[in-house]
Design a protein around this motif. Structure first.
Motif, PDB file in Angstrom:
ATOM      1  N   THR A 135      48.034 119.095  -9.463  1.00 18.37           N
ATOM      2  CA  THR A 135      48.642 120.409  -9.285  1.00 18.37           C
ATOM      3  C   THR A 135      47.722 121.458  -9.901  1.00 18.37           C
ATOM      4  O   THR A 135      47.598 121.550 -11.127  1.00 18.37           O
ATOM      5  N   TYR A 163      53.682 121.255  -4.890  1.00 17.01           N
ATOM      6  CA  TYR A 163      55.022 121.623  -4.438  1.00 17.01           C
ATOM      7  C   TYR A 163      56.050 120.637  -5.006  1.00 17.01           C
ATOM      8  O   TYR A 163      56.709 119.898  -4.279  1.00 17.01           O
ATOM      9  N   ARG A 167      54.439 125.509  -7.465  1.00 11.12           N
ATOM     10  CA  ARG A 167      54.857 126.603  -6.593  1.00 11.12           C
ATOM     11  C   ARG A 167      55.607 126.044  -5.386  1.00 11.12           C
ATOM     12  O   ARG A 167      55.547 124.847  -5.109  1.00 11.12           O
ATOM     13  N   PRO A 168      56.326 126.902  -4.656  1.00  9.45           N
ATOM     14  CA  PRO A 168      57.068 126.435  -3.477  1.00  9.45           C
ATOM     15  C   PRO A 168      56.132 125.923  -2.384  1.00  9.45           C
ATOM     16  O   PRO A 168      54.974 126.358  -2.281  1.00  9.45           O
ATOM     17  N   ALA A 169      56.641 125.032  -1.572  1.00  9.22           N
ATOM     18  CA  ALA A 169      55.864 124.490  -0.454  1.00  9.22           C
ATOM     19  C   ALA A 169      55.408 125.623   0.458  1.00  9.22           C
ATOM     20  O   ALA A 169      56.189 126.511   0.804  1.00  9.22           O
ATOM     21  N   ASP A 170      54.141 125.565   0.853  1.00 11.10           N
ATOM     22  CA  ASP A 170      53.530 126.651   1.604  1.00 11.10           C
ATOM     23  C   ASP A 170      52.696 126.056   2.737  1.00 11.10           C
ATOM     24  O   ASP A 170      51.609 125.520   2.503  1.00 11.10           O
ATOM     25  N   LEU A 228      55.510 115.837  -2.526  1.00 16.91           N
ATOM     26  CA  LEU A 228      56.290 117.004  -2.908  1.00 16.91           C
ATOM     27  C   LEU A 228      57.760 116.632  -3.125  1.00 16.91           C
ATOM     28  O   LEU A 228      58.202 115.554  -2.727  1.00 16.91           O
ATOM     29  N   THR A 279      63.139 121.139  -3.457  1.00 11.35           N
ATOM     30  CA  THR A 279      62.593 122.428  -3.847  1.00 11.35           C
ATOM     31  C   THR A 279      62.516 123.386  -2.663  1.00 11.35           C
ATOM     32  O   THR A 279      62.600 122.988  -1.496  1.00 11.35           O
ATOM     33  N   ALA A 296      60.799 122.931   1.044  1.00 13.79           N
ATOM     34  CA  ALA A 296      60.221 121.602   1.204  1.00 13.79           C
ATOM     35  C   ALA A 296      60.601 120.948   2.534  1.00 13.79           C
ATOM     36  O   ALA A 296      59.760 120.310   3.181  1.00 13.79           O
ATOM     37  N   PHE A 322      58.787 122.628   5.341  1.00 19.14           N
ATOM     38  CA  PHE A 322      57.388 122.209   5.238  1.00 19.14           C
ATOM     39  C   PHE A 322      57.200 120.827   5.855  1.00 19.14           C
ATOM     40  O   PHE A 322      56.283 120.611   6.657  1.00 19.14           O
TER      41      PHE A 322
END
Length: 369
Positions: free
Chosen positions: A90, A124, A139-142, A160, A164, A167, A170
């Motif tokens: 991470t 994530y 951080r949030p899934a992107d 991940l 969250t 997610a 994603f």
């Protein structure tokens, strides 16, 4: 090249006697032919595949030094691991991009174990179950960030937490091109199950950094066990999981869903001391790695030693071997290339004696060790 006077594990994971013919990088045929190189009765097994490893021999995949990364590929090869998925930590996007650029320069030119693609562990994930991952960079899934990184180097797995933010969306977006793995998660049984319905198909280091199986709250572990298709990683060093837990997991997961991984750190193969992981100090004492706050931080083992552990835990030979070879190959979609000794596949072979001591390693038809 003809290798004769040996036993080998066939495509059904049965041990047979015969000869192996190799044509360049590929396995060409299996027969009873004589001549060629006398292998002195050794047992030939498929090369091991570690799909979750951060490093070893003092080197981390995040070191961004090509010479060090080449040294790392030889570390794996000398321990029977013929191919790997370098596993990241991470980190900020810019740092991850630099790491992937360095790995990409080595990929295809490896001195030892070859690289399939990246295992992206985090960012994530859940703060609550971050383990040895640095919470500063969670951080949030992107999807857009993932696509940018995947454009630098092929990402085969992304780990991940399904509960969250973003997610599930994603997973639905990327599961066609990448394995989504439940990891570092505080999900309930129900949240994990929704993840499996949304494209998650794998579980990262089962039992570790996730909700446990309890009497009235079966958690992520229970959701994995309840599934008939989700594959699961197991760290089989005898420390992360008790031998009895490993045996029970193999019994529930069956011969096709259990995947042995090392989750090894740069300290693997090295003396006790202080090391770094994702910007955090790791203390290794008695070959066990912890953060300064006592959190377990990966392992100092390797896949071949874990295979021997599995045999000592009374896991059947074929199941133990599959967990180190064909099962991880299937997870990442490379089972037509490696993972078993079959015509047309890469000539990735490890040779052991009757006491399961590693004697020789061959990668793509080249004797490495």
């Amino acid at each position: 090249m003809l290798l004769s006077n040996l036993k080998y594990v066939d495509k059904n994971f049965s041990v047979v006697t015969g000869s192996i013919e190799i044509d360049g990088e590929k396995l060409r045929a299996f027969s009873s032919a004589k001549g060629g190189t006398d292998m002195e009765g050794l047992l030939a097994m498929p090369g091991f595949i570690d799909i979750h490893t951060h490093g070893g021999d003092g080197v981390d995949w995040c070191d961004k030094d090509e010479n060090k990364l080449q040294k790392l590929t030889m570390y794996y090869a000398k321990r029977g691991v013929t191919s790997v998925c370098p596993t990241t930590m991470t980190l900020p996007e810019s740092a991850l991009c630099s790491v992937l650029e360095a790995i990409e320069k080595v990929k295809g030119n490896e001195n030892g174990a070859y690289i399939h693609g990246i295992n992206m562990e985090g960012p994530y994930i859940s703060y609550e179950k971050c383990g040895a991952q640095n919470p500063e960079y969670i951080r949030p899934a992107d999807v857009k960030e993932f696509e940018r990184l995947a454009g630098v180097s092929k990402i085969l797995l992304v780990d991940l937490a399904p509960e969250t933010e973003g997610a599930l969306t994603f997973a639905r977006s990327v599961c066609g091109s990448c394995v989504c793995s439940v990891a570092h998660t505080a999900a309930t049984f129900e949240q994990a199950a929704r993840g499996f319905e949304s494209g998650f198909t794998h579980a990262t280091h089962l039992f570790n950094a996730m909700t446990a199986f309890e009497s009235r709250s079966p958690g992520v572990v229970g959701a994995v066990f309840a599934s008939d298709r989700v594959t699961a990683e197991l760290i089989c060093d005898g420390f992360h999981l008790a031998p009895e837990t490993v045996k029970l997991s193999f019994k529930i997961l069956g011969s096709n869903r259990a995947v042995a991984i090392s989750d090894s750190l740069s300290s693997a193969g090295c003396a006790d001391g202080e090391y770094m992981l994702g910007g955090q100090k790791v203390i290794v004492k008695n070959s066990r790695a912890h953060l300064e706050n006592g959190t377990i931080a990966g392992s100092t083992t390797n896949l071949f030693d874990e295979f021997r552990n599995l045999l000592s835990f009374s896991i059947p030979f074929a199941d133990a071997l599959a967990a180190c070879t064909i099962n991880p190959a299937r997870v990442i979609g490379f089972d037509s290339v490696c993972g078993s000794l079959e015509e047309g596949k890469n000539a990735d072979i490890i040779f052991v004696d009757a006491s399961m001591n590693l004697k020789h390693v061959m990668i793509k038809g080249k004797l490495i060790y």
